[in-house]
Design a protein around this motif. Sequence first.
Motif, PDB file in Angstrom:
ATOM      1  N   GLY A   1       0.815  -1.209   0.000  1.00 33.24           N
ATOM      2  CA  GLY A   1       0.000   0.000   0.000  1.00 33.24           C
ATOM      3  C   GLY A   1       0.847   1.257   0.000  1.00 33.24           C
ATOM      4  O   GLY A   1       0.561   2.228  -0.695  1.00 33.24           O
ATOM      5  N   THR A   2       1.944   1.228   0.773  1.00 28.59           N
ATOM      6  CA  THR A   2       2.858   2.376   0.820  1.00 28.59           C
ATOM      7  C   THR A   2       3.555   2.581  -0.518  1.00 28.59           C
ATOM      8  O   THR A   2       3.665   3.713  -1.014  1.00 28.59           O
ATOM      9  N   LEU A   3       4.036   1.480  -1.099  1.00 27.52           N
ATOM     10  CA  LEU A   3       4.690   1.577  -2.400  1.00 27.52           C
ATOM     11  C   LEU A   3       3.705   2.052  -3.474  1.00 27.52           C
ATOM     12  O   LEU A   3       4.066   2.842  -4.357  1.00 27.52           O
ATOM     13  N   TYR A   4       2.471   1.577  -3.364  1.00 27.41           N
ATOM     14  CA  TYR A   4       1.438   1.998  -4.311  1.00 27.41           C
ATOM     15  C   TYR A   4       1.159   3.488  -4.186  1.00 27.41           C
ATOM     16  O   TYR A   4       1.040   4.200  -5.191  1.00 27.41           O
ATOM     17  N   ALA A   5       1.067   3.981  -2.935  1.00 28.93           N
ATOM     18  CA  ALA A   5       0.833   5.409  -2.711  1.00 28.93           C
ATOM     19  C   ALA A   5       1.967   6.246  -3.304  1.00 28.93           C
ATOM     20  O   ALA A   5       1.735   7.301  -3.897  1.00 28.93           O
ATOM     21  N   ARG A   6       3.197   5.761  -3.149  1.00 32.12           N
ATOM     22  CA  ARG A   6       4.345   6.477  -3.722  1.00 32.12           C
ATOM     23  C   ARG A   6       4.254   6.496  -5.249  1.00 32.12           C
ATOM     24  O   ARG A   6       4.518   7.526  -5.887  1.00 32.12           O
TER      25      ARG A   6
ATOM     26  N   PHE B   1      11.437   0.006 -16.289  1.00 32.19           N
ATOM     27  CA  PHE B   1      12.784  -0.517 -16.502  1.00 32.19           C
ATOM     28  C   PHE B   1      13.268  -1.337 -15.299  1.00 32.19           C
ATOM     29  O   PHE B   1      13.641  -2.505 -15.442  1.00 32.19           O
ATOM     30  N   VAL B   2      13.225  -0.743 -14.106  1.00 30.28           N
ATOM     31  CA  VAL B   2      13.803  -1.426 -12.936  1.00 30.28           C
ATOM     32  C   VAL B   2      12.921  -2.568 -12.438  1.00 30.28           C
ATOM     33  O   VAL B   2      13.419  -3.526 -11.834  1.00 30.28           O
ATOM     34  N   GLU B   3      11.593  -2.495 -12.699  1.00 31.00           N
ATOM     35  CA  GLU B   3      10.703  -3.571 -12.253  1.00 31.00           C
ATOM     36  C   GLU B   3      11.034  -4.881 -12.945  1.00 31.00           C
ATOM     37  O   GLU B   3      10.793  -5.964 -12.398  1.00 31.00           O
ATOM     38  N   ALA B   4      11.598  -4.807 -14.139  1.00 30.61           N
ATOM     39  CA  ALA B   4      11.888  -6.019 -14.903  1.00 30.61           C
ATOM     40  C   ALA B   4      13.038  -6.820 -14.312  1.00 30.61           C
ATOM     41  O   ALA B   4      13.180  -8.001 -14.629  1.00 30.61           O
ATOM     42  N   PHE B   5      13.855  -6.197 -13.434  1.00 34.05           N
ATOM     43  CA  PHE B   5      14.981  -6.968 -12.900  1.00 34.05           C
ATOM     44  C   PHE B   5      15.240  -6.785 -11.411  1.00 34.05           C
ATOM     45  O   PHE B   5      16.029  -7.532 -10.839  1.00 34.05           O
ATOM     46  N   ILE B   6      14.556  -5.807 -10.732  1.00 34.05           N
ATOM     47  CA  ILE B   6      14.845  -5.688  -9.305  1.00 34.05           C
ATOM     48  C   ILE B   6      13.697  -5.120  -8.467  1.00 34.05           C
ATOM     49  O   ILE B   6      13.465  -5.571  -7.344  1.00 34.05           O
ATOM     50  N   PHE B   7      12.926  -4.157  -8.967  1.00 30.58           N
ATOM     51  CA  PHE B   7      11.975  -3.416  -8.133  1.00 30.58           C
ATOM     52  C   PHE B   7      10.693  -4.226  -7.939  1.00 30.58           C
ATOM     53  O   PHE B   7      10.229  -4.875  -8.869  1.00 30.58           O
ATOM     54  N   PRO B   8      10.071  -4.197  -6.717  1.00 27.04           N
ATOM     55  CA  PRO B   8       8.924  -5.070  -6.441  1.00 27.04           C
ATOM     56  C   PRO B   8       7.559  -4.547  -6.870  1.00 27.04           C
ATOM     57  O   PRO B   8       6.572  -5.252  -6.721  1.00 27.04           O
ATOM     58  N   VAL B   9       7.467  -3.313  -7.372  1.00 32.04           N
ATOM     59  CA  VAL B   9       6.159  -2.737  -7.704  1.00 32.04           C
ATOM     60  C   VAL B   9       5.949  -2.744  -9.221  1.00 32.04           C
ATOM     61  O   VAL B   9       6.800  -2.278  -9.977  1.00 32.04           O
ATOM     62  N   MET B  10       4.798  -3.264  -9.652  1.00 28.48           N
ATOM     63  CA  MET B  10       4.488  -3.343 -11.077  1.00 28.48           C
ATOM     64  C   MET B  10       4.244  -1.940 -11.655  1.00 28.48           C
ATOM     65  O   MET B  10       3.669  -1.091 -10.975  1.00 28.48           O
ATOM     66  N   PRO B  11       4.637  -1.697 -12.893  1.00 29.75           N
ATOM     67  CA  PRO B  11       4.402  -0.387 -13.509  1.00 29.75           C
ATOM     68  C   PRO B  11       2.932  -0.053 -13.686  1.00 29.75           C
ATOM     69  O   PRO B  11       2.578   1.108 -13.865  1.00 29.75           O
ATOM     70  N   GLU B  12       2.043  -1.063 -13.606  1.00 33.75           N
ATOM     71  CA  GLU B  12       0.616  -0.811 -13.755  1.00 33.75           C
ATOM     72  C   GLU B  12       0.088   0.170 -12.710  1.00 33.75           C
ATOM     73  O   GLU B  12      -0.903   0.858 -12.959  1.00 33.75           O
TER      74      GLU B  12
ATOM     75  N   TRP C   1      -3.748  -6.658  -0.369  1.00 37.26           N
ATOM     76  CA  TRP C   1      -4.070  -8.079  -0.446  1.00 37.26           C
ATOM     77  C   TRP C   1      -3.461  -8.705  -1.695  1.00 37.26           C
ATOM     78  O   TRP C   1      -2.941  -9.824  -1.657  1.00 37.26           O
ATOM     79  N   ILE C   2      -3.524  -7.995  -2.799  1.00 36.51           N
ATOM     80  CA  ILE C   2      -2.966  -8.512  -4.053  1.00 36.51           C
ATOM     81  C   ILE C   2      -1.461  -8.729  -3.915  1.00 36.51           C
ATOM     82  O   ILE C   2      -0.925  -9.771  -4.298  1.00 36.51           O
ATOM     83  N   GLY C   3      -0.772  -7.738  -3.350  1.00 33.79           N
ATOM     84  CA  GLY C   3       0.682  -7.826  -3.198  1.00 33.79           C
ATOM     85  C   GLY C   3       1.109  -8.983  -2.309  1.00 33.79           C
ATOM     86  O   GLY C   3       1.984  -9.783  -2.672  1.00 33.79           O
ATOM     87  N   TRP C   4       0.484  -9.090  -1.116  1.00 35.99           N
ATOM     88  CA  TRP C   4       0.865 -10.155  -0.188  1.00 35.99           C
ATOM     89  C   TRP C   4       0.440 -11.523  -0.694  1.00 35.99           C
ATOM     90  O   TRP C   4       1.162 -12.516  -0.512  1.00 35.99           O
ATOM     91  N   ALA C   5      -0.721 -11.600  -1.341  1.00 35.09           N
ATOM     92  CA  ALA C   5      -1.169 -12.875  -1.902  1.00 35.09           C
ATOM     93  C   ALA C   5      -0.198 -13.356  -2.973  1.00 35.09           C
ATOM     94  O   ALA C   5       0.134 -14.553  -3.041  1.00 35.09           O
TER      95      ALA C   5
END
Length: 201
Positions: free
Chosen positions: A5-10, A29-40, A181-185
């Motif tokens: 939720g925090t990452l989403y808010a950011r 770019f970074v989500e494809a190899f390291i970052f945990p938040v989807m670009p969507e 919920w989506i992230g943790w699931a």
Amino acid sequence: MRLFGTLYARALVWARAPRALYYLCGLSFVEAFIFPVMPEVMLAPMMLGKRHKAFFYANISLLFSLVGALVGYALGHWAYEAVKPLFSPHMQQTVSIWVENLRTDMNQHWLAMLGALMLAALQPVIPMKFVTWAAGIVGVPLLPFLACIAVGRGKRVWLLALLIKLFGERAERMLHKHIEWIGWAALVLLVLLLVWWLWLR
């Protein structure tokens, strides 16, 4: 703990910034190899703000995801080779057997491997970085790898663009409401899949 939720808010803050397009490129770019938040999570509010540019944003995100996938592929290959000597002899043997088994499966079931890559890029459960690193470690041929990632990830971002055009703010509200919920699931399912795969081996 509200991690996703925090990452989403950011990401939403980035999406509304004047330089949002640059942030989207960086996140894709970074989500494809390291970052945990989807670009969507950035794509959705950006598309809502300018629906006539929905597919433009989708294509930009796809392009930078492909560049990031190349980085993940290279890291998978070179990092694996660099780190392998640091393992114990037993661990080196175990990892080498695992990689060779995957390579054998890839060579024997070529079409199934391509299909698995496309499905992995399409669904949001297994993070993109695991797909790109694993492909680099195993040595999936580069052009088929990029083609599969383009088709799989392309379907995701194009579908989002289509949903935004059809349903507008309702789609974004649903994502905002259920992101934790989506992230943790997704994380729990990833761990269960890993445990199941190791148990089969």
